[in-house]
Design an enzyme around this catalytic site. Structure first.
Site, PDB file in Angstrom:
ATOM      1  N   LEU A  24     -10.804  13.437  35.149  1.00 55.64           N
ATOM      2  CA  LEU A  24     -10.772  13.511  33.572  1.00 55.64           C
ATOM      3  C   LEU A  24      -9.391  13.332  33.125  1.00 55.64           C
ATOM      4  O   LEU A  24      -8.286  13.874  33.754  1.00 55.64           O
ATOM      5  CB  LEU A  24     -11.423  14.958  33.435  1.00 55.64           C
ATOM      6  CG  LEU A  24     -12.721  15.499  34.062  1.00 55.64           C
ATOM      7  CD1 LEU A  24     -12.637  16.836  33.742  1.00 55.64           C
ATOM      8  CD2 LEU A  24     -13.865  14.487  33.573  1.00 55.64           C
ATOM      9  N   SER A  60      -1.071  14.127  37.439  1.00 52.04           N
ATOM     10  CA  SER A  60      -2.341  14.591  37.911  1.00 52.04           C
ATOM     11  C   SER A  60      -2.455  16.038  38.444  1.00 52.04           C
ATOM     12  O   SER A  60      -1.334  16.168  39.054  1.00 52.04           O
ATOM     13  CB  SER A  60      -3.194  13.554  38.720  1.00 52.04           C
ATOM     14  OG  SER A  60      -3.268  12.480  37.983  1.00 52.04           O
ATOM     15  N   VAL A  71     -12.041  17.520  41.881  1.00 54.85           N
ATOM     16  CA  VAL A  71     -11.769  17.039  40.325  1.00 54.85           C
ATOM     17  C   VAL A  71     -10.286  17.039  40.105  1.00 54.85           C
ATOM     18  O   VAL A  71      -9.427  17.616  40.710  1.00 54.85           O
ATOM     19  CB  VAL A  71     -12.273  18.051  39.633  1.00 54.85           C
ATOM     20  CG1 VAL A  71     -12.035  18.071  38.082  1.00 54.85           C
ATOM     21  CG2 VAL A  71     -13.733  18.484  39.951  1.00 54.85           C
ATOM     22  N   GLU A  72     -10.164  15.587  39.371  1.00 51.57           N
ATOM     23  CA  GLU A  72      -8.736  15.230  38.937  1.00 51.57           C
ATOM     24  C   GLU A  72      -8.529  15.355  37.634  1.00 51.57           C
ATOM     25  O   GLU A  72      -9.493  14.873  36.869  1.00 51.57           O
ATOM     26  CB  GLU A  72      -8.549  13.862  39.413  1.00 51.57           C
ATOM     27  CG  GLU A  72      -7.017  13.511  39.181  1.00 51.57           C
ATOM     28  CD  GLU A  72      -6.887  12.001  39.624  1.00 51.57           C
ATOM     29  OE1 GLU A  72      -5.684  11.406  39.254  1.00 51.57           O
ATOM     30  OE2 GLU A  72      -7.629  11.425  40.218  1.00 51.57           O
ATOM     31  N   ILE A  73      -7.523  16.050  37.018  1.00 51.37           N
ATOM     32  CA  ILE A  73      -7.219  15.894  35.675  1.00 51.37           C
ATOM     33  C   ILE A  73      -6.046  15.443  35.462  1.00 51.37           C
ATOM     34  O   ILE A  73      -5.000  15.739  36.133  1.00 51.37           O
ATOM     35  CB  ILE A  73      -7.351  17.500  35.022  1.00 51.37           C
ATOM     36  CG1 ILE A  73      -8.855  18.017  35.161  1.00 51.37           C
ATOM     37  CG2 ILE A  73      -6.832  17.322  33.644  1.00 51.37           C
ATOM     38  CD1 ILE A  73      -8.857  19.364  34.557  1.00 51.37           C
TER      39      ILE A  73
END
Length: 78
Positions: A24, A60, A71-73
Site C-alpha cells: 500500500l 517501507s 503487508v508492506e506500506i
C-alpha cells in the site's frame, strides 16, 4: 507474485506459487504510519527500510495481517 522454487525476503508465512503479498502506498510520513500501527498493537516485522518502487525510491515497513499475510506500506521519497 510468488514463483515456484523462488522466494524473497520478507515473504508470506506460507508462500505458494501464484500467491502475492501486497504493498500500500501512503502520503503520510512513514513515522506516522509506524506510530499508528504500534498504537493498534501491530508488530512491525521489518522497517523502515529503503526500497525501489515503480515510481522511484521509497521507504517501507512490513507487518502481517491476522492471516499472517505480509503487508508492506510504503511512502515515496520526496
Amino acid at each position: 507474485m510468488h514463483e515456484v522454487d523462488r522466494t524473497f525476503e520478507p515473504k508470506a508465512a506460507s508462500p505458494t506459487p501464484g500467491a502475492g503479498d501486497f504493498c500500500l502506498i501512503t502520503l503520510r510520513p512513514i513515522d506516522e504510519v509506524i506510530s499508528h500501527l504500534s498504537g493498534c498493537g501491530v508488530t512491525i516485522e521489518l522497517g523502515p527500510v529503503a526500497r525501489n518502487g515503480a515510481q522511484g525510491a521509497m521507504t517501507s515497513v512490513y507487518f502481517r495481517d491476522p492471516d499472517a499475510n505480509l503487508v508492506e506500506i510504503s511512502r515515496y521519497d520526496d
